[in-house]
Motif scaffolding. Structure first.
Motif, short mmCIF file in Angstrom:
data_model
loop_
_atom_site.label_atom_id
_atom_site.label_comp_id
_atom_site.label_asym_id
_atom_site.label_seq_id
_atom_site.Cartn_x
_atom_site.Cartn_y
_atom_site.Cartn_z
N VAL A 61 0.77 -1.33 0.01
CA VAL A 61 -0.05 -0.07 0.10
C VAL A 61 0.76 1.20 -0.10
CG1 VAL A 61 -1.77 1.37 1.25
CG2 VAL A 61 -1.85 -1.36 1.36
N ALA A 62 0.54 2.25 -0.80
CA ALA A 62 1.25 3.50 -0.97
C ALA A 62 0.20 4.26 -0.36
CB ALA A 62 1.85 3.95 -2.18
N ILE A 63 0.76 5.29 0.52
CA ILE A 63 -0.16 6.32 1.48
C ILE A 63 0.10 7.70 0.85
CG2 ILE A 63 -1.25 7.32 3.48
CD1 ILE A 63 -0.42 4.42 4.43
N ALA A 120 -3.26 6.10 8.77
CA ALA A 120 -3.44 4.78 8.00
C ALA A 120 -2.33 4.02 7.98
CB ALA A 120 -3.76 5.36 6.49
N ALA A 121 -1.12 4.63 8.09
CA ALA A 121 0.18 3.68 7.82
C ALA A 121 0.08 2.98 9.42
CB ALA A 121 1.38 4.63 7.78
N VAL A 147 0.73 -5.14 7.39
CA VAL A 147 0.43 -4.90 5.86
C VAL A 147 1.34 -3.81 5.38
CG1 VAL A 147 -0.93 -3.77 3.97
CG2 VAL A 147 -2.08 -5.25 5.88
N ALA A 148 2.19 -4.13 4.52
CA ALA A 148 3.61 -3.48 4.35
C ALA A 148 3.11 -2.06 3.43
CB ALA A 148 4.53 -4.16 3.09
N ASN A 149 3.71 -1.01 3.89
CA ASN A 149 3.21 0.31 3.36
C ASN A 149 4.24 1.23 3.24
OD1 ASN A 149 2.80 2.14 5.78
ND2 ASN A 149 1.88 0.20 6.58
N ILE A 150 3.93 2.37 2.69
CA ILE A 150 4.97 3.48 2.68
C ILE A 150 4.19 4.73 2.40
CG2 ILE A 150 5.60 3.49 0.27
CD1 ILE A 150 8.35 3.94 0.65
N GLY A 180 6.91 5.61 16.97
CA GLY A 180 6.24 4.73 17.83
C GLY A 180 6.08 3.48 16.98
N PHE A 181 5.12 3.93 15.83
CA PHE A 181 4.76 2.84 14.88
C PHE A 181 5.63 2.49 13.62
CE2 PHE A 181 0.67 4.20 17.11
CZ PHE A 181 0.22 2.96 17.48
#
Length: 109
Positions: A11-13, A23-24, A32-35, A93-94
């Motif tokens: 997922v790209a945000i 969302a990230a 779920v891997a995201n950037i 933190g996330f």
């Protein structure tokens, strides 16, 4: 982290404001891997650069908190500098992956 241990980004945000960071963080919790792609050189650029020093949230903090992380030790109406610090702590933190100075453009096929 070396390439062998990185997950493929699913997922790209677009945008690293409070919504993009939220969302990230939620996707990270689900594995779920995201950037996060941000046009500016930092997250929350509107809060950092385009708001005056004495600005406070116009809503009480309980209506502006990000998922799973209420702002602690803050007044009801959080000042700008504390809100920016809250967003920075949330991002670290996330373990949110942020790519700054990335423009997203429509692609017409």
């Amino acid at each position: 982290m070396d390439k062998a241990n990185e997950k493929e980004v699913v997922v790209a945000i677009v945008g690293a404001g409070p919504s993009g960071l939220s969302a990230a963080a939620c996707l990270n919790r689900l594995g779920v891997a995201n950037i996060v792609l941000e046009r500016e050189d930092c997250s929350a650029s509107l809060w950092r650069r385009r708001s005056y020093d004495q600005l406070k949230l116009h809503l009480a903090k309980q209506f502006c908190e990000l998922p799973t992380c209420p702002p602690s030790n803050s007044p009801t109406f959080v000042p700008r500098n504390q809100f920016v610090e809250y967003l920075d702590n949330y991002q670290s933190g996330f373990e949110i992956k942020l790519c700054c100075q990335r423009a997203c453009r429509d692609r017409v096929v």
